[in-house]
Design an enzyme around this catalytic site. Structure first.
Site, mmCIF file in Angstrom:
data_model
loop_
_atom_site.group_PDB
_atom_site.id
_atom_site.type_symbol
_atom_site.label_atom_id
_atom_site.label_comp_id
_atom_site.label_asym_id
_atom_site.label_seq_id
_atom_site.Cartn_x
_atom_site.Cartn_y
_atom_site.Cartn_z
ATOM 1 N N ASP A 87 -2.477 1.793 -4.304
ATOM 2 C CA ASP A 87 -3.674 1.852 -3.596
ATOM 3 C C ASP A 87 -4.783 1.000 -4.061
ATOM 4 O OD1 ASP A 87 -2.972 4.477 -2.307
ATOM 5 O OD2 ASP A 87 -3.350 5.516 -4.384
ATOM 6 N N HIS A 123 1.023 -1.253 -0.048
ATOM 7 C CA HIS A 123 0.022 0.087 -0.206
ATOM 8 C C HIS A 123 0.768 1.357 0.053
ATOM 9 C CE1 HIS A 123 -3.453 2.235 0.125
ATOM 10 N NE2 HIS A 123 -4.289 1.622 0.810
#
Length: 430
Positions: free
Chosen positions: A411, A407
Site C-alpha cells: 500500500d 500495489h
C-alpha cells in the site's frame, strides 16, 4: 549447452570465438551464448583442438545438447565430405561413416563427456527413434520453464493445448503471453472485417534499415511487458539530502581506493535499502497466486546497462555486508556483467532491484518492477541544489529516489514509510 539458471530450458549460440581446427586451452572462452537469464562466454572444459561445431551461430538448442566436439592436441578435424545417403529396403537412409576403417575419433564434447565412438547401426537407431519420437516431442513440449507454468496457472491455461514455437514445440513465454492477449481481445470482430488497430512500423518506399532483435533484446521486451501486465505499478518520489553522505564519502574516499574500491553514492543507497528491507520485509517479498512469499535473504539486484542490452546481476545477502563489502560487490558484479563473465547464480535470487539512471543525468525515473519482485528503486542524479532550510537559502547535495511498487501487495502508506526510513538513514549518516 550449459544450464545457465534453474528455469532456463534452452540457449542461443550467439558467436563462436574459436573455429574448427583451432587449438584451445582449458577455461579459454570457446563460444558465447544468450539466454533469458544472462549473456555469457562459455569456457572450454578441456584443452585440445576444436574438431566439430554442431550448433551454429543463431541456433537455439535445449540445455545439455552437444554443441561441439573437442579432440586431443594435434588431432585434425575430418574434412572429407559425407557420402550421399543410400536408400535402404525399409525406406530409411544410410550414410557411410567418414572415418577410415579401424579408426575412430577420440575427443570430448563441450559438456565434458567423451565423444561418440563407432557409430551404432543406423537402421536400428532410426527404428528406435521412430518409436519414441512422439513421446519425446510431447515431453519437451510439456517441459516449459517455471515462469511459463506460473503464468499458465495464474491465467488458468492448460499448456498441453497450446502450440509452442520453441524447440520440439515447447511452449515459450512469448507463446503463453500471445495466447492470453488473444483471449482477452474482444470476442467478436466487426462485420466489416477489422481485426483490431495495427499501425505499421514503416511505409512502403520509406528509407529504413530493418534488423532482427537480439535474443537479449527480445527477452527484455517480453519480461517488461509481462511485468506491466502482472503488477499494479505505483511510484513514489522522495527528494533526499546527500550532504552528509557526500562528506563521509570524501573523508573515506582514499581509504576505499587503497582497498581497490571506488566509493560511490550507490553503495550508501544500497546499504540504506538493505537495512530498510530488514525492517519492512513486505517489500522483500513476492506474490505466488493468492499467497505472499516472504524472502529471508536480502539479495539486491543492480541494473547494469550494456552496449547490447540490460542485465541485473545480484549481490546476495547484502544486509550482512559492510559499506565496503557492498561497494566491492557492486563493482565486481557490474564489471563481470560488462565482460560477459557472470555465472548463473549471479543473476538468480534477486529480491529487490536498484537502477541508477542518474549516472546519465536523469532527475528521476519510473522503473518497471523486475518480476517476481514487488518493488524497485530508481536513483536520480545527485547534484548541488539551492534549497531553503530554516528560512535560509543554502546549497545542498540532493537527489530524487523513486520507489516503484506493486500495489497488489504494498500500500502507499507502507511504501512511503519504507522510503522515509531510507531517507532518514541517508540524511543522518554518521
Amino acid at each position: 549447452m550449459p544450464q545457465m539458471g534453474e528455469s532456463v530450458a534452452e540457449g542461443t549460440v550467439v558467436r563462436w570465438i574459436k573455429k574448427v581446427g583451432d587449438a584451445v586451452d582449458r577455461d579459454e572462452p570457446l563460444f558465447e551464448i544468450s539466454t533469458d537469464k544472462v549473456d555469457a562466454e562459455i569456457p572450454s572444459p578441456a584443452a585440445g583442438v576444436l574438431l566439430e561445431i554442431r550448433a551454429h551461430e543463431g541456433e537455439t538448442v535445449p540445455i545439455d545438447t552437444v554443441v561441439a566436439v573437442l579432440g586431443d592436441a594435434g588431432q585434425q578435424p575430418q574434412t572429407a565430405a559425407p557420402a550421399a545417403a543410400t536408400p535402404q529396403p525399409d525406406g530409411t537412409a544410410f550414410t557411410p561413416a567418414t572415418t577410415a576403417p579401424g579408426s575412430e575419433t577420440r575427443g570430448a564434447d563441450v559438456a565434458g563427456q567423451p565423444a561418440a565412438g563407432p557409430a551404432a547401426d543406423p537402421v536400428a537407431e532410426v527404428a528406435v527413434q521412430a518409436s519414441v519420437e512422439d513421446t519425446t516431442a510431447d515431453r519437451r513440449r510439456q517441459k516449459s520453464s517455471p515462469l511459463v507454468r506460473r503464468i499458465a496457472a495464474e491465467h488458468q491455461v492448460n499448456i498441453a493445448h497450446l502450440e509452442g514455437s520453441g524447440i520440439s514445440g515447447r511452449v515459450t513465454k512469448h507463446d503463453i503471453l500471445k495466447y492470453i492477449d488473444g483471449r482477452s481481445q474482444a470476442p467478436a470482430a466487426p462485420a466489416s472485417g477489422h481485426q483490431g488497430l495495427h499501425i505499421p512500423a514503416f511505409q512502403p518506399g520509406e528509407a529504413v534499415q530493418v534488423q532482427p532483435m537480439s535474443v537479449m533484446r527480445r527477452k527484455i521486451a517480453e519480461h517488461m511487458l509481462y511485468s506491466r501486465r502482472t503488477s499494479a505499478h505505483v511510484h513514489s518520489v522522495f527528494e533526499v539530502d546527500f550532504t552528509r553522505v557526500a562528506a563521509v564519502r570524501q573523508a573515506h574516499k582514499a581509504e576505499f581506493e587503497s582497498a581497490g574500491v571506488k566509493l560511490t553514492y550507490l553503495a550508501f543507497i544500497a546499504k540504506a535499502i538493505a537495512d530498510a528491507l530488514r525492517a519492512m520485509p513486505v517489500l522483500n517479498a513476492a506474490i505466488d497466486g493468492d499467497s505472499v512469499v516472504y524472502k529471508k535473504d536480502i539479495n539486491l539486484g543492480f541494473a547494469v546497462a550494456l552496449d547490447w542490452g540490460l542485465i541485473v546481476p545480484v549481490l546476495h545477502e547484502a544486509d550482512g555486508k559492510s559499506l565496503l563489502g557492498i561497494a566491492r560487490g557492486i563493482a565486481d558484479v557490474a564489471a563481470r556483467a560488462r565482460a560477459k563473465q557472470l555465472k548463473p547464480e549471479d543473476v538468480q535470487g534477486g529480491t529487490f532491484t536498484i537502477t541508477n539512471p542518474g549516472s546519465f543525468g536523469t532527475l528521476f525515473g519510473m522503473p518497471i518492477i523486475n518480476q517476481p519482485q514487488v518493488a524497485i528503486l530508481a536513483v536520480g542524479t545527485i547534484e548541488k541544489r539551492v534549497v531553503v532550510i530554516d528560512d535560509m537559502i543554502a546549497v545542498r547535495q540532493r537527489g530524487y529516489l523513486t520507489l516503484g511498487y506493486d500495489h497488489r501487495l504494498v500500500d502507499g502508506a507502507v511504501a512511503d514509510e519504507f522510503m522515509s526510513k531510507v531517507k532518514a538513514t541517508i540524511e543522518s549518516w554518521a
